[in-house]
Design a protein around this motif. Structure first.
Motif, mmCIF file in Angstrom:
data_model
loop_
_atom_site.group_PDB
_atom_site.id
_atom_site.type_symbol
_atom_site.label_atom_id
_atom_site.label_comp_id
_atom_site.label_asym_id
_atom_site.label_seq_id
_atom_site.Cartn_x
_atom_site.Cartn_y
_atom_site.Cartn_z
ATOM 1 N N LYS A 163 0.658 -1.130 -0.052
ATOM 2 C CA LYS A 163 0.037 0.064 -0.022
ATOM 3 C C LYS A 163 0.824 1.478 0.217
ATOM 4 O O LYS A 163 1.899 1.214 0.537
ATOM 5 C CB LYS A 163 -1.029 -0.048 1.132
ATOM 6 N N ASN A 164 0.289 2.214 -0.774
ATOM 7 C CA ASN A 164 1.092 3.470 -0.777
ATOM 8 C C ASN A 164 1.149 4.199 0.594
ATOM 9 O O ASN A 164 1.908 5.101 0.970
ATOM 10 C CB ASN A 164 0.805 4.471 -1.886
ATOM 11 N N GLU A 165 -0.125 4.349 1.081
ATOM 12 C CA GLU A 165 -0.653 5.063 2.159
ATOM 13 C C GLU A 165 -0.667 4.229 3.530
ATOM 14 O O GLU A 165 -0.677 2.878 3.531
ATOM 15 C CB GLU A 165 -1.960 5.702 2.113
ATOM 16 N N GLY A 166 -0.415 5.000 4.580
ATOM 17 C CA GLY A 166 -0.473 4.117 5.905
ATOM 18 C C GLY A 166 0.564 3.430 6.352
ATOM 19 O O GLY A 166 1.682 3.192 5.451
ATOM 20 N N GLY A 167 0.948 3.123 7.485
ATOM 21 C CA GLY A 167 2.177 2.572 7.925
ATOM 22 C C GLY A 167 2.043 1.027 7.905
ATOM 23 O O GLY A 167 0.861 0.565 7.702
ATOM 24 N N ARG A 200 10.195 1.093 2.862
ATOM 25 C CA ARG A 200 8.699 1.302 2.978
ATOM 26 C C ARG A 200 8.006 0.660 1.864
ATOM 27 O O ARG A 200 6.786 0.139 2.143
ATOM 28 C CB ARG A 200 8.473 2.848 3.147
ATOM 29 N N GLY A 201 8.431 0.894 0.647
ATOM 30 C CA GLY A 201 7.734 0.462 -0.462
ATOM 31 C C GLY A 201 6.526 1.454 -0.994
ATOM 32 O O GLY A 201 6.203 2.327 -0.320
ATOM 33 N N GLY A 202 5.761 0.474 -1.784
ATOM 34 C CA GLY A 202 4.608 1.117 -2.391
ATOM 35 C C GLY A 202 4.993 1.452 -3.742
ATOM 36 O O GLY A 202 5.984 2.208 -3.953
ATOM 37 N N SER A 203 4.022 1.644 -4.818
ATOM 38 C CA SER A 203 4.133 1.736 -6.086
ATOM 39 C C SER A 203 4.944 3.242 -6.551
ATOM 40 O O SER A 203 5.575 3.402 -7.462
ATOM 41 C CB SER A 203 2.895 1.593 -6.785
ATOM 42 N N ARG A 204 4.322 4.133 -5.502
ATOM 43 C CA ARG A 204 5.028 5.374 -5.823
ATOM 44 C C ARG A 204 6.324 5.828 -5.427
ATOM 45 O O ARG A 204 6.852 6.831 -5.598
ATOM 46 C CB ARG A 204 3.973 6.537 -5.432
ATOM 47 N N ARG A 205 6.911 4.857 -4.572
ATOM 48 C CA ARG A 205 8.232 5.161 -4.158
ATOM 49 C C ARG A 205 9.396 4.433 -4.683
ATOM 50 O O ARG A 205 10.558 4.486 -4.300
ATOM 51 C CB ARG A 205 8.155 4.760 -2.519
ATOM 52 N N LEU A 206 9.115 3.459 -5.704
ATOM 53 C CA LEU A 206 9.947 2.819 -6.405
ATOM 54 C C LEU A 206 10.858 3.843 -7.019
ATOM 55 O O LEU A 206 10.670 4.955 -7.594
ATOM 56 C CB LEU A 206 9.118 1.933 -7.349
#
Lengths: 161, 161, 161
Positions: free
Chosen positions: B51-55, B71-77
């Motif tokens: 997930k992009n949002e939330g911890g 952290r990860g998430g599609s927008r942090r790659l």
């Protein structure tokens, strides 16, 4: 009776701890599913199967330097990302131990016990000046790209890791 | 009628933007060609489907730290090369937008619409302390290496990315 | 007469010298074993088949910048590890020369002579603003992911490098 086993062939090109783990998880899982598994270690992947102890003898100053700096051995592998000067790698090893997850050394023993073949690439060994005595005793043999392709084209699954 | 579809199975080991893009291009192209496609996300590849949002809740200090830093998430790659402290990655995203090229989020939606199965690797989740709620809703299920090999050996094409 | 050759299809995603070498060793070995070989260059892998000389024309400031910084060409490739500001890459090239091992340029010539098909990925070219004249003359054609999957699913071995 004469039924042939399905084959799984894995090129281990990478010498990263995480990729080596992935390779061994797949290899041992494949073997436990009744597949005939070969692992073909090449280039940085040779580091995974180098002896942990003792120096590596090689001829010529440049090869000596390469094998000093690129020492290898299962216990010296690092994560491909998140290594953070060794802290990330140390953390990952702790996390694995925490859930009783096998180390690379454990995986090599398991793989051998399950009949997985470990093969070192002759070409890379030639370039890097490595001979058979650089590798741990679990390594079955040395062979070239033709051997790998021969296995791969008779395999159900062939992966490059 | 009962004709079986040809299968394409992709291991997404990498959490790099460029490799994730390659995986989704192949997956959606395969699906558009009538193939039955599975993507198996493992290790850093899990970052693609977080997930992009939330911890992310996980137990133990070290796993908390790992999931905070990784952290990860599609927008942090990020790009595997040429990231240049984020500038290269930003440029690449702009270049893609420029020609109306889909983002990872778009690709995930497209893949789902086309019937691509998204599977998270249980083993990696165990090591990293991730549970199902760390992943976006498009993820179909969690499964281990045996599941992947079972799919792969019935596939026309199996790739490790 | 009409017997079909077994196929080997390789995606060259990486622009690293070591991975490019592995790809060409496999491609030329496969061809020498009578396989029909295609290499599909995408993303950073396009650097392997870019011309060494001359600038690359592309439209728009950002694409010009990208192609200036990510220049590519067989002689500019670096090792994925152990590059050490170019020293490691230089050493590896010396070690290869030392045992009369082919360079990437030699491998491209050999591969062509043996009938290996070299294909550039249209999608990556679109994103990066590259047209056919960015590539050396040995490149046979440009094609997309559907072409690759079409080849891969008729191949005995398909690898992602």
């Amino acid at each position: 009776m004469a039924e042939e086993k399905e084959k799984l062939t894995i090129v281990v090109f990478s010498g990263d701890l995480d990729r080596a783990l992935a390779a061994f998880i797949l290899a041992t899982t494949g073997a436990s599913m009744g597949m005939e598994v070969s692992m073909f270690f090449t280039f940085w992947g040779l580091n995974v199967i180098k002896k942990n102890e003792g120096g590596i003898r090689s001829k010529g100053l440049m090869r000596k330097m390469l094998n000093f700096m690129n020492r290898g051995g299962s216990r010296r592998l690092k994560l491909s990302e998140f290594n953070m000067l060794g802290l990330g790698t140390w953390m990952m090893k702790r996390l694995m131990k925490d859930i009783n997850y096998p180390s690379i050394d454990d995986f090599i023993t398991m793989a051998k016990d399950m009949g997985v073949k470990l093969v070192a690439c002759t070409t890379s060994c030639g370039v890097m000046g490595l001979s058979e005595d650089a590798f741990r005793s679990e390594v079955d043999s040395m062979a070239g790209a033709a051997y790998f392709l021969g296995e791969a084209r008779n395999s159900k699954v062939a992966l490059f890791i």
